[in-house]
Structures are given as C-alpha cells and as structure tokens.
Enzyme design. Structure first.
Site, mmCIF file in Angstrom:
data_model
loop_
_atom_site.group_PDB
_atom_site.id
_atom_site.type_symbol
_atom_site.label_atom_id
_atom_site.label_comp_id
_atom_site.label_asym_id
_atom_site.label_seq_id
_atom_site.Cartn_x
_atom_site.Cartn_y
_atom_site.Cartn_z
ATOM 1 N N PRO A 2 0.919 -1.363 -0.103
ATOM 2 C CG PRO A 2 -0.407 -1.427 1.832
ATOM 3 C CD PRO A 2 0.613 -2.058 1.205
ATOM 4 C CD GLU A 3 3.933 3.105 -2.537
ATOM 5 O OE1 GLU A 3 4.320 4.259 -1.874
ATOM 6 O OE2 GLU A 3 4.694 1.978 -2.640
#
Ligand SMILES: [Zn+2]
Length: 272
Positions: A2-3
């Site tokens: 996840p960014e």
C-alpha cells in the site's frame, strides 16, 4: 504494497464508520508484527471514543479522546477493515469491537506492519514521525521547498523524490509517473535542475498523487472496507509498466531501466 494514495483512500473509508464510536473490547490474537504489539497499551484504549481518523505519510492515525492515538502502518500486506461482528479471519492480529457492534480488524500475513498507541503530545518526536518530510498535497510542498532541500545534494532526481525525509508518499511507481508528467529525466542530477523544472516537478507530484487518491490508489484495495475492488489508477499509468510501448505523447518506445534496484520507466525524447 500500500502506498500513500491507498492509505488515504482507506482513511476516507473509515472516517464515517469510526468517528464517534467507542471501543468496547480489544482482542490481540497475534502480537508479532515489525515491532511486537503492546497488548496493555491497546487495552488502555478500551472505553475511549474515536475523535478523528487522520493520515501522516503512510501512517493511519486514529485519534481517541484522552490525548492518545492508535497508529496503524500496513507494512507490505496489512489490511485494516471495518466490518460487522463475526468470526476472526485467518492471520487476524487484532480485533476491536465498538459500542455500535461494528468491529475493526487488522490482519497481516507477512507481519511487516505496525499497530501501536502513542500520546498526542509525543507523536511528533516519535522515531516513526520525527524525520518525515512534508506532505505532497500540503501547503509546504512547492518548487521553492524542493530547491531548498536539493541544495548541495547530488544524485538523480528520482532518488531525491523518493526520499521520505524530503517528501512523503512518492513511491517507485509514482516517481516514474511524476517525472514523465514533468518532462524531467529520472537520471537528471538534482544540482542541474533550475526553478522552472522544479516547478513542473512540484505540480506533477501534486497532480499524480491527487489523481491516484481520487482513483482509490494503484494496487489491490480489498483492504478498504472489504469491497475487493482494484484501485483504478492502474489503468491511468502513462509510463510505469509500459516498457517498449509507444510514449502517449510522442510515440517513442518507453524505456525500462533499473535505478537503485527498482524498475524505472521514462521516455528518452520527452524527458530531459
Ligand atoms: Zn515521449
């Protein structure tokens, strides 16, 4: 992994479900994460009400009354889901049950994530937060800031943009997209970048991240509300993952190279 856009999408999905609800019970089933979960600290939040759900870099910060925050970092594979009561999922580390009857569940098969409690007065000095750079969509991020931080530094602009002490949230995929949009080569040395290029880089960073947030991120987002949909930004990538395909602007084949061990995509004609 996840960014920032995915974490922001998660934050937005949790605000309405959590704010105003009170923690009734917490069960820690597996304390093993990047740092072990402190069960007693989590128990200390029983009875507290959620005041706000915020984000700093890729850390989700759930502000509780009593001057404390629950901090969650998803690591490589963490998932935080608000769901009706029910049996625990596989690899579920923590289950919070709220007064409303809803639950908040954290699961993390690879265990690189973090779940901890920190006092609001101490959070800015906490080692996870103290050295974080500015938020790319915040007020402090602009061409002048980038120029100032680049002064006296060497190295390629791609590494500079991905340095979380400078600006948070520009991961490997977004770095290629930002520099394509800014028409700046990822290999260009920061010392050779003038005000005009820094302006384009700042504008492109904001635009790419804002668009990615609107689209719900780039990677699988089934950790958001359990909906199991895919972030739509994937379909909007202009260069990343498109090695050999024609540049969307000039038709020159997009070049894939490796910089600091990470795949890097650029158009040799548009980006200088
Ligand atoms: Zn091109």
């Amino acid at each position: 992994m996840p960014e920032l856009p995915e974490v922001e999408a998660l934050r937005e999905s949790l605000v309405d479900r959590l704010v105003g609800d009170r923690v009734r019970r917490v069960v820690v089933r597996d304390h093993r994460l990047r740092r072990p979960i402190d069960r007693r600290a989590l128990d200390g939040l029983v009875g507290a009400t959620v005041r706000a759900v915020e984000r700093r870099a890729k850390y989700l910060r759930i502000r509780m009354d009593g001057g404390r925050s629950l901090v969650v970092h998803l690591g490589m594979s963490g998932r935080l889901v608000s769901a009706p009561a029910g049996p625990p999922a596989l690899h579920e580390h923590v289950t919070w049950t709220f007064a409303s009857g809803r639950t908040l569940r954290y699961r993390d098969p690879r265990r690189f994530g973090l779940v901890y409690v920190v006092g609001d007065a101490a959070i800015d000095r906490h080692p996870d937060f103290a050295s974080l750079g500015v938020e790319p969509l915040g007020r402090d991020f602009d061409a002048a800031y980038l120029r100032e931080r680049a002064a006296g530094r060497r190295g390629p602009v791609k590494a500079f943009l991905m340095d979380q002490r400078v600006v948070v949230g520009v991961g490997n995929i977004y770095a290629s997209e930002v520099l394509f949009r800014a028409r700046v080569s990822p290999r260009r040395r920061v010392g050779t970048i003038g005000p005009e290029r820094w302006g384009r880089i700042a504008d492109a960073t904001r635009a790419v991240l804002a668009r990615a947030i609107d689209a719900g991120g780039t990677t699988i987002r089934d950790y958001v509300g359990g909906r199991g949909t895919t972030g739509r930004f994937q379909a909007e990538l202009a260069v990343y993952g498109r090695g050999g395909e024609p540049c969307v602007v000039c038709g020159t084949p997009v070049r894939r190279t490796v910089m600091a061990g990470r795949a890097t995509y650029a158009c040799g004609r548009c980006q200088r």
